[in-house]
Design an enzyme around this catalytic site. Structure first.
Site, PDB file in Angstrom:
ATOM      1  N   ARG A  25       0.733  -1.239   0.111  1.00  0.00           N
ATOM      2  CA  ARG A  25      -0.012  -0.028   0.019  1.00  0.00           C
ATOM      3  C   ARG A  25       0.920   1.318   0.019  1.00  0.00           C
ATOM      4  NH1 ARG A  25       0.721   2.338   4.587  1.00  0.00           N
ATOM      5  NH2 ARG A  25       1.550   0.689   6.607  1.00  0.00           N
ATOM      6  N   ARG A 154      -2.991 -17.678  33.443  1.00  0.00           N
ATOM      7  CA  ARG A 154      -2.546 -17.936  32.144  1.00  0.00           C
ATOM      8  C   ARG A 154      -3.170 -16.938  31.208  1.00  0.00           C
ATOM      9  NH1 ARG A 154      -3.077 -24.289  32.924  1.00  0.00           N
ATOM     10  NH2 ARG A 154      -5.171 -23.646  33.470  1.00  0.00           N
ATOM     11  N   CYS A 174       1.237  -2.601  14.486  1.00  0.00           N
ATOM     12  CA  CYS A 174       2.207  -3.394  13.825  1.00  0.00           C
ATOM     13  C   CYS A 174       2.603  -4.629  15.284  1.00  0.00           C
ATOM     14  CB  CYS A 174       3.481  -2.829  13.312  1.00  0.00           C
ATOM     15  SG  CYS A 174       3.080  -1.778  11.951  1.00  0.00           S
ATOM     16  N   SER A 195       3.414  -7.130  10.973  1.00  0.00           N
ATOM     17  CA  SER A 195       4.053  -6.625   9.877  1.00  0.00           C
ATOM     18  C   SER A 195       5.414  -6.043  10.478  1.00  0.00           C
ATOM     19  CB  SER A 195       3.238  -5.333   9.433  1.00  0.00           C
ATOM     20  OG  SER A 195       4.006  -4.749   8.329  1.00  0.00           O
ATOM     21  N   ASP A 197       9.007  -3.557   9.571  1.00  0.00           N
ATOM     22  CA  ASP A 197       9.934  -2.913   8.937  1.00  0.00           C
ATOM     23  C   ASP A 197      11.383  -3.182   9.540  1.00  0.00           C
ATOM     24  OD1 ASP A 197      11.504  -0.929   8.178  1.00  0.00           O
ATOM     25  OD2 ASP A 197      10.078   0.631   7.553  1.00  0.00           O
ATOM     26  N   ASN A 205      11.615  -1.797  18.477  1.00  0.00           N
ATOM     27  CA  ASN A 205      10.576  -2.592  19.083  1.00  0.00           C
ATOM     28  C   ASN A 205      11.153  -3.566  20.025  1.00  0.00           C
ATOM     29  OD1 ASN A 205       8.869  -2.785  16.002  1.00  0.00           O
ATOM     30  ND2 ASN A 205       8.756  -1.272  17.372  1.00  0.00           N
ATOM     31  N   HIS A 235      10.062  -7.498   6.494  1.00  0.00           N
ATOM     32  CA  HIS A 235      10.500  -7.061   5.086  1.00  0.00           C
ATOM     33  C   HIS A 235      11.442  -5.759   5.182  1.00  0.00           C
ATOM     34  CE1 HIS A 235       6.663  -4.927   6.830  1.00  0.00           C
ATOM     35  NE2 HIS A 235       7.239  -3.756   6.263  1.00  0.00           N
ATOM     36  N   ILE A 236      12.064  -5.893   4.012  1.00  0.00           N
ATOM     37  CA  ILE A 236      13.019  -4.620   3.813  1.00  0.00           C
ATOM     38  C   ILE A 236      12.527  -3.784   2.656  1.00  0.00           C
ATOM     39  CG2 ILE A 236      15.434  -3.715   3.255  1.00  0.00           C
ATOM     40  CD1 ILE A 236      16.286  -6.561   4.690  1.00  0.00           C
ATOM     41  N   ALA A 299       8.501   4.393   4.925  1.00  0.00           N
ATOM     42  CA  ALA A 299       7.344   4.201   3.996  1.00  0.00           C
ATOM     43  C   ALA A 299       6.031   4.304   4.738  1.00  0.00           C
ATOM     44  CB  ALA A 299       7.623   3.141   3.263  1.00  0.00           C
TER      45      ALA A 299
END
Length: 300
Positions: A25, A154, A174, A195, A197, A205, A235-236, A299
């Protein structure tokens, strides 16, 4: 070299050698692998990359914005010189504007300017995402209560993916879920990322959740334990490959730096009292040596 550097750059090599090129996208193609997994033990090493500089102050403040301040207001970050959410901030008139792939009149995906109306009441925020969800469902307070008073539970889950609030979020989370447990006096968690990056998001993260775990362990009189990290769509972006190749070169030619240690102010016994001012005084990295910055494009 730190284990985290080795594991991270192994993923980068895997994406560059095995990954599949895909449209998405944002209008900037990426190279992806469908899934990946990491395991960390904070007793052995605190995960901070050394083959490029990680800005710990910004990383911790973004985490505190979500889980401590429980805010979706981008101004909170900007007041602290943290600008990583500026591109997703809703404008004063209630619109969020970006260039993304969208169908044209013939149904073909083309990059075009988009403007989505969220309403003026959401100006300067990212809509119903991240800190908004944490606050609405009292996630941090509930988790701390369970860790302290029901360590056998739990059902220690924080999930930022709430279907009723996806359409009114500028960017659905994400890193969307974490599961927690207490075992043998150690606090552990499993983090899920829908997802990833890899050049920009993943280093922040991982360090953020390692700090969060260490903070929660301290205020709950536990030791930091393990983090398991699962990724869907690692992904890159194609305009990030040169930076990743530079980082890989650094590993091969220069990288022999140990991981730093994390210092938390030992006087803090309440998660909500960790300093969230611009200087983030209650968190430091001890003996952090790195090979310098690498700038990667964002992006949207």
């Amino acid at each position: 070299m730190s284990k985290w550097d080795r594991d991270y750059l192994d993923l980068c090599r895997r994406i560059l050698s095995e990954g599949t090129p895909v449209h998405n996208r944002t209008g900037v193609d990426s190279i992806k692998v469908p899934a990946h997994y990491f395991h960390f033990d904070l007793a052995d090493e605190f995960p901070v990359l050394t083959t490029k500089q990680l800005f710990i102050r910004q990383a911790v403040l973004e985490m505190l914005w979500i889980y401590q301040a429980q805010s979706n207001d981008v101004r909170w970050l900007r007041q602290r010189d943290v600008n990583i959410w500026n591109e997703w901030e809703i404008d004063e008139d209630g619109f969020w504007r970006a260039e993304q792939l969208a169908p044209d009149e013939n149904g073909k995906l083309v990059k075009q300017a988009l403007a989505k109306d969220f309403g003026r009441q959401w100006a300067h925020t990212i809509g119903t995402a991240y800190g908004y969800i944490v606050k609405k469902f009292h996630m941090t307070e509930t988790l701390i209560d369970k860790i302290k008073n029901h360590p056998e539970d739990r059902r220690m889950v924080m999930t930022l993916w709430q279907n009723d609030y996806l359409e009114s979020a500028v960017l659905p989370s994400c890193v969307w879920s974490s599961e927690w447990d207490v075992t043998d006096g150690r606090l552990n968690c499993w983090v899920h990322q829908r997802s990833c990056d890899v050049p920009l998001g993943l280093p922040f993260n991982v360090t953020q959740y390692a700090v969060l775990l260490a903070m929660l362990a301290q205020v709950c009189s536990l030791k930091p334990g393990t983090i398991d990290w699962s990724i869907k769509d690692a992904h890159i972006y194609v305009n990030q490959t040169d930076g990743i190749k530079e980082q890989l070169r650094r590993q091969d030619e220069e990288g022999d730096l140990p991981a730093p240690a994390l210092w938390l102010n030992p006087e803090v016994d309440d998660f909500f009292k960790f300093d969230n001012s611009r200087d983030c005084n209650d968190v430091k990295l001890i003996d952090y040596k790195h090979l310098g910055k690498i700038k990667f494009p964002i992006a949207q």
